[in-house]
Design an enzyme around this catalytic site. Structure first.
Site, mmCIF file in Angstrom:
data_model
loop_
_atom_site.group_PDB
_atom_site.id
_atom_site.type_symbol
_atom_site.label_atom_id
_atom_site.label_comp_id
_atom_site.label_asym_id
_atom_site.label_seq_id
_atom_site.Cartn_x
_atom_site.Cartn_y
_atom_site.Cartn_z
ATOM 1 N N ASP A 1 56.565 -20.949 -23.561
ATOM 2 C CA ASP A 1 55.196 -20.713 -22.729
ATOM 3 C C ASP A 1 54.148 -20.135 -23.315
ATOM 4 O O ASP A 1 53.549 -19.196 -22.572
ATOM 5 C CB ASP A 1 55.440 -21.013 -21.222
ATOM 6 C CG ASP A 1 54.526 -21.346 -20.393
ATOM 7 O OD1 ASP A 1 54.154 -22.653 -20.942
ATOM 8 O OD2 ASP A 1 54.276 -20.821 -19.419
ATOM 9 N N HIS B 1 56.088 -19.882 -15.287
ATOM 10 C CA HIS B 1 55.777 -19.009 -16.596
ATOM 11 C C HIS B 1 56.945 -18.534 -17.275
ATOM 12 O O HIS B 1 57.572 -18.741 -18.279
ATOM 13 C CB HIS B 1 54.636 -18.395 -16.288
ATOM 14 C CG HIS B 1 54.164 -17.771 -17.596
ATOM 15 N ND1 HIS B 1 53.820 -18.677 -18.550
ATOM 16 C CD2 HIS B 1 53.642 -16.455 -17.846
ATOM 17 C CE1 HIS B 1 53.264 -17.850 -19.710
ATOM 18 N NE2 HIS B 1 53.168 -16.449 -19.078
ATOM 19 N N SER C 1 54.716 -16.000 -23.771
ATOM 20 C CA SER C 1 53.371 -15.850 -23.476
ATOM 21 C C SER C 1 52.518 -15.420 -24.490
ATOM 22 O O SER C 1 52.346 -15.946 -25.485
ATOM 23 C CB SER C 1 53.294 -14.828 -22.081
ATOM 24 O OG SER C 1 52.274 -14.912 -21.316
#
Length: 312
Positions: A177, A241, A153
């Site tokens: 991601d 996610h 992230s």
């Protein structure tokens, strides 16, 4: 799996708030003061050793082994040293490889409801880690040819800044991601990018207009499991996610994430790729072979996620 706190209100604030140091609460985050470097090896599993920044006595007193490869892990927004990118990933890396694993704990900067403030901190975090790695190389503790940096992230973008600040010389960066809000596809200087290391590979599990990931072909090799937007077995963006970390951990154990090459991102999003391929996500040969392109693979709804064929 630890829950990432994301609400509709927070995302709305994210999209409306610019990155601006002047809006940060005081005292301001200082990466050189607030980031912790937590070293795990097979000699101190479950009891990470905190390395002092650019300190010879600290690294010599630690279980760090200069003859072994180095893996650097960086967490995302609202996470800390209890997150899966720290605990599960470190554990599996040490189960299968005799590595040095350094977990970058920047929770003093990430654990804030102000996502924009956290996003603004990935650059200084990356600069801090790059400074430590450069110092380690200058003192004979690391060879950049044996360094992988893995970030999730916001941590994926921090990993990109580690690469930028080491001149693109690291062997490999893997972005799990990479975060989408406030990071522009057209601004490679402000996010993880294909030029940040000798090989940069990204996994996109929650892209799209309302996803938490950037969901675009921004790395040398980009993998879009299940179309890259919603993951099988997930009902929320948060689940999709976080699935990026689960996939990476499973790839360490027994990599069955065998992909097909796609011509375009649209093909990948529609799961309609038939251009051959035969590549595994997060395989060491990807970096050695300078793998480039867009790839798709399908997963199961529940672990084990991989559908094979299995790597020997």
């Amino acid at each position: 799996m630890k829950t990432l706190i994301v609400s509709a209100l927070a995302i709305a604030c994210v999209l409306a708030t610019p990155i601006d140091n002047e809006n940060e609460p005081q005292p301001a985050f200082d990466a050189y003061r607030d980031v912790r470097l937590l070293l795990s090896t097979r000699r101190n599993r479950g009891n990470p050793f905190q390395l002092q920044f650019r300190n010879l006595d600290s690294i010599r007193a630690s279980p760090y082994n200069p003859s072994q490869p180095l893996r650097v892990l960086i967490h995302g927004w609202w996470e800390d040293d209890t997150s899966d990118i720290s605990v599960e990933t470190s554990e599996e890396l040490l189960n299968y490889y005799d590595n040095n694993v350094i977990f970058v704990d920047w929770s003093e900067g990430s654990r804030t409801i102000n996502y924009a403030g956290a996003a603004n901190r990935v650059n200084p975090v990356g600069h801090f880690v790059a400074s430590q790695l450069t110092w380690m190389r200058e003192n004979g503790f690391v060879n950049f040819d044996r360094v992988f940096v893995i970030g999730f992230s916001l941590g994926a973008h921090a990993a990109g800044f580690v690469g930028k600040n080491t001149g693109g010389q690291l062997f490999s960066i893997i972005g799990l991601d990479p975060a989408g809000p406030l990071f522009r596809e057209g601004r490679p200087d402000g996010r993880i990018d294909a030029s940040d290391a000798r090989h940069v590979e990204c996994l996109h599990t929650n892209g799209g207009l309302i996803g938490l990931g950037i969901g675009a072909h921004i790395c040398a090799a980009d993998f879009f499991p299940n179309g890259g937007t919603d993951q099988r077995g997930c009902l929320t963006n948060t689940c999709s996610h976080l699935r990026a970390v689960t996939i990476f951990v499973e790839s360490i154990q027994n990599n069955g994430f065998h992909s097909q090459r796609c011509t375009t991102e649209t093909q990948a999003s529609r799961e309609n790729c038939n251009s051959g391929g035969g590549q595994w996500f997060a395989h060491a040969d990807n970096a050695r072979n300078n793998l480039r392109g867009i790839f798709h693979f399908a997963t199961n709804r529940n672990p084990p996620l991989a559908q094979g064929p299995w790597r020997n």
